[in-house]
Structures are given as structure tokens and as C-alpha cells.
Design an enzyme around this catalytic site. Sequence first.
Site, PDB file in Angstrom:
ATOM      1  N   ASP A 170      -8.644  -1.487   5.210  1.00  0.00           N
ATOM      2  CA  ASP A 170      -8.724  -0.249   5.988  1.00  0.00           C
ATOM      3  C   ASP A 170      -8.491   1.004   5.166  1.00  0.00           C
ATOM      4  OD1 ASP A 170      -5.951  -1.218   5.813  1.00  0.00           O
ATOM      5  OD2 ASP A 170      -5.465   0.553   6.978  1.00  0.00           O
ATOM      6  N   THR A 208       0.834  -1.196   0.000  1.00  0.00           N
ATOM      7  CA  THR A 208       0.000   0.000   0.000  1.00  0.00           C
ATOM      8  C   THR A 208       0.873   1.252   0.000  1.00  0.00           C
ATOM      9  OG1 THR A 208      -1.798  -1.095   1.169  1.00  0.00           O
ATOM     10  CG2 THR A 208      -1.666   1.292   1.413  1.00  0.00           C
TER      11      THR A 208
END
Length: 370
Positions: free
Chosen positions: A235, A204
Site C-alpha cells: 500500500d 515501514t
Amino acid sequence: MNHHFTFLAAFFALSLATLSSFVSAEDGNRADTGDWSIAVHGGAGTIDRGAMTAREQASYKAALAAALDAGSDVLKNGGTALDAVQAAIVPLEDDPKFNAGRGAVYTWQGTNELDAALMDGETRQAGAVAGISSVKNPILLANAIMRDGRHVFLSGAGAEEFAGDAGLERAPPEWFATQRRLESLERMKARLLSAADVDHKFGTVGAVAMDQDGNLAAGTSTGGLTGKRWGRIGDVPVIGAGTYADNRSCAVSATGTGEYFIRVGVAQEICTRLRYRFRAEMDKAQAAVPLGEDGMASYMVHASEFGLAGDMVQEEVDAVMAEVKDLGGYGGVIVVTPDGHAVFSFNTQGMYRGRATSEGMNEVAIFADE
């Protein structure tokens, strides 16, 4: 008697002015000094120095440095934190080394599903997107959603339709396809492995920044987990979990095992802890002010004159990451505060990361001991 009344009136006027100054400073920026600060990340996880060649290390560091420079240039020239965050994230989305945009991992079905979020710390406006597959730079779609203002979070086909209306650049499936990500999926299916067994690091990408006006912003972009199914969302696009910004406390971008970051509410939890820590430390400072003959404090500590030290910020951020680890989660965060502190915290072997400030700091790193 008139002199006494005049003194009281002046005292109460001064008190009201002090209170007004305190409240506005606490609710808004605590500093507007022309300083700036930025941090970027490209994921965290099991990053073993022995398993990476010197050339690979240099390649990752060069990519991080380029993203950091892109964001820093915006801030140096007086640009906004929001623009700096996007400027830093777009080249990372375009780089196949990272699990975002072009280098996104594959779902179980062999497709790419992208998530991203962006948040403005001044207004707390936010935009988030999940499960898209044709938008070249998901962070720009998150920005378009935020600017539009009617919604915060869009997903799937609806988000794709919105991207078309917004005129964002699209890309075909082959743009996102990378051989090593495909091999990761094939290993998972052949050996019935978990995502953690296949991908020992979470690629990420994200950025957080403070601009010269003292405004904060945070952004994050990801391809999720290898072999994810059933429209799984982690998330990253969840405001308050993987991405959050609030001028009163901090800006946060996270990377890791998303399910645990969601359960802890990592990004907002960090900001909330820093707000409470700020209040507690300011109360301590006020309690230490000498008293006058009348038993009253000789002066009031103003929020605009007060800030948390870097080690205090680090302590609170580390505490939240320890909570994630206690639940069984792994990963890391980057944080920037209104005082310009750029902080990392991760509970893994390494984290692709970088930070730069107007005071001359400019560094990138990969391993925990750097």
C-alpha cells in the site's frame, strides 16, 4: 422604496461575500495561525514489551525522537510540510532498525526492493516509486518524481533511470544489507513460514505534517514484506491507500498488511470521512444558531472559523482501522488535520510512533498502553 432596494442590495452583497468566504475556506485551508504539527511512525505490529530489553526500547525511542526533531526543526523555522516530512523520513530510512532504506527486508530472491510515496496537500501533487534497489533514500526519489510532474508513479528499471537523471545518491547492495533481515528470510525458507510468522511487526516508516501556512503533507517509505515475490507492491506507494494528503481534510501515512490497506483505500478513506464529518458538524452548528425575528439565522457559521474536535477525528480514524481489521488486516496510521490534531490509530499490540506540535506536545511511544 429606494431605502428598501438599498437594503436588499446590501444584503445580497453580504450574502455573496459570505458564500465566497465559505467556499474558499472549505476548499483550502481552514486555518492559518502559524501553528504547526507533525507525527512520525516506524511501523506497527506484535511489539511485546517483555520481548524487548530496556536498551532496545530506548534505542527505538531515540531514533523516533531524532526523526521527530528533524521534522519539527523545519516547521519551527517556517519550513514547508513537505520539507518536514522528508527531513523526518530520511534518518529513519538510514537507520537499519526500520524496514525502509538501509534496513529493508529481503525478497524471496535475496534482494531489497524499496517503495516510497510523497504527497503535497496544498496542490495534491504526488510522487511514488516501487521496486527500486539502488537509491539510498527512496523518499527523495518520490519527491523528485512529484517535482518533475510528468508522472506520479514509477517502478523498477525506469525509476532507477529517472533517479540517475535526477542526480540522486545511489548505494550498493551492501548498504541495504542487514544480518537480522537475512536471518528472517532464511527462517522463512527453512520452515516454510509466512511473512507474518517471520516478521511480527511492520517496520515501514512515515511522517505527516502541517506547516505554519496550514499546508499538509504525507510521506511513507518501506522495504515491503519478507520473502515477497513476483514484484509484489504493497500500500505504501499507492496514493490513497498508504499515503495521502489533502489540505481540506488531513494527511495520512500507513503501515501494516498492505493488501488490506489497498482494498480499503485507507488513507483517502480517512480523509474523505473527515471531510464529510466536518460538513456534518458544521451543519449542526449552523442549525443551532438562534433565529432572528424574520426567521433567518442571526449569523452564518464560516468554515474558516470551524474545526473538528480531536475526539471526532479519532473516531473517524479508528472506524477505518476497524474496517481493516474486519477484513483481516493489521497495522496503523498517523494522521494530521488542518486544525493541527496529530492522531494515531492502530489495531496491533504496538506502533513505533511520535508527535510534536507548536503548542508544546513532544512525545514518542511504542506500546499500546503508552
